[in-house]
Enzyme design. Structure first.
Site, PDB file in Angstrom:
ATOM      1  N   ASN A  15      97.064 -44.064  30.014  1.00  0.00           N
ATOM      2  CA  ASN A  15      98.030 -44.061  28.915  1.00  0.00           C
ATOM      3  C   ASN A  15      98.347 -42.599  28.565  1.00  0.00           C
ATOM      4  OD1 ASN A  15      99.017 -43.888  26.225  1.00  0.00           O
ATOM      5  ND2 ASN A  15      98.415 -46.013  25.888  1.00  0.00           N
ATOM      6  N   ASP A  17     100.545 -41.486  26.299  1.00  0.00           N
ATOM      7  CA  ASP A  17     101.195 -41.328  24.979  1.00  0.00           C
ATOM      8  C   ASP A  17     100.875 -39.987  24.325  1.00  0.00           C
ATOM      9  OD1 ASP A  17     102.163 -43.898  25.153  1.00  0.00           O
ATOM     10  OD2 ASP A  17     100.657 -44.774  23.816  1.00  0.00           O
ATOM     11  N   HIS A  18      99.602 -39.591  24.426  1.00  0.00           N
ATOM     12  CA  HIS A  18      99.214 -38.438  23.614  1.00  0.00           C
ATOM     13  C   HIS A  18      99.600 -37.099  24.230  1.00  0.00           C
ATOM     14  CE1 HIS A  18      97.923 -41.037  20.578  1.00  0.00           C
ATOM     15  NE2 HIS A  18      97.079 -41.653  21.369  1.00  0.00           N
ATOM     16  N   ARG A  26     105.751 -30.072  18.254  1.00  0.00           N
ATOM     17  CA  ARG A  26     106.585 -28.882  18.170  1.00  0.00           C
ATOM     18  C   ARG A  26     108.043 -29.140  18.541  1.00  0.00           C
ATOM     19  NH1 ARG A  26     104.020 -23.762  17.860  1.00  0.00           N
ATOM     20  NH2 ARG A  26     102.394 -24.112  16.340  1.00  0.00           N
ATOM     21  N   HIS A  51     103.304 -46.483  25.352  1.00  0.00           N
ATOM     22  CA  HIS A  51     103.629 -47.345  24.210  1.00  0.00           C
ATOM     23  C   HIS A  51     104.846 -46.762  23.501  1.00  0.00           C
ATOM     24  CE1 HIS A  51     101.926 -49.385  20.289  1.00  0.00           C
ATOM     25  NE2 HIS A  51     103.160 -49.745  20.555  1.00  0.00           N
ATOM     26  N   ARG A  57     106.744 -42.161  17.705  1.00  0.00           N
ATOM     27  CA  ARG A  57     105.894 -41.010  17.360  1.00  0.00           C
ATOM     28  C   ARG A  57     105.347 -40.301  18.597  1.00  0.00           C
ATOM     29  NH1 ARG A  57     100.587 -44.040  14.895  1.00  0.00           N
ATOM     30  NH2 ARG A  57     102.161 -45.090  13.671  1.00  0.00           N
ATOM     31  N   HIS A  58     105.311 -40.997  19.735  1.00  0.00           N
ATOM     32  CA  HIS A  58     104.907 -40.276  20.958  1.00  0.00           C
ATOM     33  C   HIS A  58     105.952 -40.490  22.052  1.00  0.00           C
ATOM     34  CE1 HIS A  58     102.740 -44.116  21.244  1.00  0.00           C
ATOM     35  NE2 HIS A  58     101.778 -43.714  20.443  1.00  0.00           N
ATOM     36  N   GLU A  78     103.798 -50.742  26.818  1.00  0.00           N
ATOM     37  CA  GLU A  78     103.225 -51.421  25.648  1.00  0.00           C
ATOM     38  C   GLU A  78     104.317 -51.530  24.602  1.00  0.00           C
ATOM     39  OE1 GLU A  78      99.861 -49.247  24.319  1.00  0.00           O
ATOM     40  OE2 GLU A  78      98.735 -49.608  26.149  1.00  0.00           O
ATOM     41  N   THR A 108      96.529 -45.948  15.307  1.00  0.00           N
ATOM     42  CA  THR A 108      96.588 -46.450  16.684  1.00  0.00           C
ATOM     43  C   THR A 108      96.605 -47.967  16.584  1.00  0.00           C
ATOM     44  OG1 THR A 108      95.461 -46.453  18.831  1.00  0.00           O
ATOM     45  CG2 THR A 108      94.057 -46.316  16.881  1.00  0.00           C
ATOM     46  N   THR A 109      96.639 -48.646  17.728  1.00  0.00           N
ATOM     47  CA  THR A 109      96.682 -50.111  17.697  1.00  0.00           C
ATOM     48  C   THR A 109      95.316 -50.615  17.246  1.00  0.00           C
ATOM     49  OG1 THR A 109      98.147 -49.911  19.592  1.00  0.00           O
ATOM     50  CG2 THR A 109      97.390 -52.114  19.041  1.00  0.00           C
ATOM     51  N   GLU A 159      94.918 -58.415  27.979  1.00  0.00           N
ATOM     52  CA  GLU A 159      94.110 -57.190  27.910  1.00  0.00           C
ATOM     53  C   GLU A 159      93.217 -57.318  26.688  1.00  0.00           C
ATOM     54  OE1 GLU A 159      96.054 -53.412  28.519  1.00  0.00           O
ATOM     55  OE2 GLU A 159      94.605 -52.391  27.228  1.00  0.00           O
ATOM     56  N   HIS A 198      91.010 -49.581  25.167  1.00  0.00           N
ATOM     57  CA  HIS A 198      91.003 -49.004  23.827  1.00  0.00           C
ATOM     58  C   HIS A 198      89.650 -48.365  23.531  1.00  0.00           C
ATOM     59  CE1 HIS A 198      93.202 -48.356  20.070  1.00  0.00           C
ATOM     60  NE2 HIS A 198      91.991 -48.152  19.605  1.00  0.00           N
ATOM     61  N   GLY A 199      89.693 -47.083  23.275  1.00  0.00           N
ATOM     62  CA  GLY A 199      88.489 -46.362  22.869  1.00  0.00           C
ATOM     63  C   GLY A 199      87.503 -46.113  23.997  1.00  0.00           C
ATOM     64  N   HIS A 221      93.575 -41.892  25.104  1.00  0.00           N
ATOM     65  CA  HIS A 221      93.263 -40.810  24.177  1.00  0.00           C
ATOM     66  C   HIS A 221      92.151 -39.911  24.707  1.00  0.00           C
ATOM     67  CE1 HIS A 221      91.420 -39.014  20.550  1.00  0.00           C
ATOM     68  NE2 HIS A 221      92.677 -38.841  20.216  1.00  0.00           N
TER      69      HIS A 221
HETATM   70  N1  PXP Z   1      95.505 -50.595  25.814  1.00  0.00           N
HETATM   71  C1  PXP Z   1      96.374 -50.815  24.804  1.00  0.00           C
HETATM   72  C2  PXP Z   1      97.075 -52.126  24.766  1.00  0.00           C
HETATM   73  C3  PXP Z   1      96.627 -49.828  23.833  1.00  0.00           C
HETATM   74  O1  PXP Z   1      97.491 -50.076  22.837  1.00  0.00           O
HETATM   75  C4  PXP Z   1      95.988 -48.576  23.960  1.00  0.00           C
HETATM   76  C5  PXP Z   1      96.280 -47.478  22.995  1.00  0.00           C
HETATM   77  O2  PXP Z   1      96.033 -47.855  21.742  1.00  0.00           O
HETATM   78  C6  PXP Z   1      95.098 -48.392  25.023  1.00  0.00           C
HETATM   79  C7  PXP Z   1      94.869 -49.418  25.933  1.00  0.00           C
HETATM   80  C8  PXP Z   1      94.390 -47.095  25.229  1.00  0.00           C
HETATM   81  O3  PXP Z   1      93.522 -46.811  24.192  1.00  0.00           O
HETATM   82  P1  PXP Z   1      92.880 -45.372  24.094  1.00  0.00           P
HETATM   83  O4  PXP Z   1      94.007 -44.404  23.868  1.00  0.00           O
HETATM   84  O5  PXP Z   1      91.951 -45.465  22.942  1.00  0.00           O
HETATM   85  O6  PXP Z   1      92.196 -45.088  25.403  1.00  0.00           O
END
Ligand code: PXP
Length: 247
Positions: A15, A17-18, A26, A51, A57-58, A78, A108-109, A159, A198-199, A221
């Protein structure tokens, strides 16, 4: 072990996004999530996850087409279950769409989608994405009610939200792991491909990666955070290696 008995290779969706979060802090174009997607492709990642949030936001709308043009990796979009996001998904036709709950104020989600309670809202969206050839996934808690709801909706993929597992320790973490493992088995028995995310970090990924039914982990993340110290290529390669050694 023969190949038939060996668990299938666990895919890593990264992912990005970040990377876009840092860019947006910036304005401008740097760091570009497209470059991140190309590095993921060169480093053993199997897919790109992004996502597109309501507040952008990202990841932004134009990032999607740029990512799709720049890599051959499948894109997992996503998205919230809204008409706006459905139209965007149908326009871009990503390989997969993972429907997630989305609250404006959350960082976050924060939890899984209530696929059971939202059946009527989700059914037409799941159907229209599926008709367009997009592989639909539902981001749900590891809970039998939610797996049952995903079956009723005809979702080919779920998921499992691993946030509770990631934030727990000791006996509670073991209990969360068992929940995820049991629900992955339940999903697979019912013809649904289970993913998780996630996490997840270097420290907590291996017990999850060892669950034989899981086909894909989506991780963002932590990998982007580690990339600040060791580079994205190294952070993806290390995660890939930990996942491979857990099987
Ligand atoms: N899977 C889904 C569906 C998510 O929405 C996210 C981000 O929130 C992730 C995986 C990845 O989570 P993380 O950024 O905590 O690794």
């Amino acid at each position: 072990m023969t190949d038939l008995l060996r668990p299938h290779r666990l895919r890593l969706g990264v992912n990005i996004d970040h990377v876009a979060t840092i860019r947006n802090a910036r304005g401008g174009e740097h760091p570009d999530p497209v470059r991140a997607a190309q590095i993921v492709e060169a480093s053993g990642g199997d897919g790109i996850t992004a996502h597109l949030r309501e507040d952008r936001r990202h990841i932004r709308d134009d990032d999607l087409a740029r990512i799709q043009a720049a890599t051959d990796l499948p894109l997992n979009l996503e998205m919230a279950a809204t008409e706006e996001m459905l139209a965007i998904a149908l326009r871009h036709r990503p390989h997969a769409a993972c429907i997630v709950p989305e609250k404006r104020e959350e960082r976050t989600t924060e939890g899984g989608l209530d696929a059971a309670g939202l059946h009527n809202q989700l059914a037409p969206i799941v159907a229209r994405l599926g008709d367009a050839g997009i592989r639909v996934s539902l981001f749900i808690a590891p809970d039998p009610r939610q797996v049952e709801a995903a079956m009723q909706l005809g979702a080919p993929v779920v998921e499992f939200h691993t946030g509770e597992y990631a934030h727990a320790d000791g006996a509670q973490r073991a209990a969360e792991l068992k929940r995820i493992s049991d629900m992955a088995a339940l999903a697979a028995r019912n013809g649904i491909e289970p993913h998780a995310g996630h996490g997840l970090t270097y420290e907590n990924v291996q017990p999850i990666a060892a669950i034989p039914q899981l086909a894909e982990l989506n991780i963002g993340h932590y990998l982007v955070g580690e990339a600040v110290f060791v580079g994205l290529e190294e952070s993806v390669r290390r995660m890939r290696s930990l996942m491979d050694h857990a099987r």
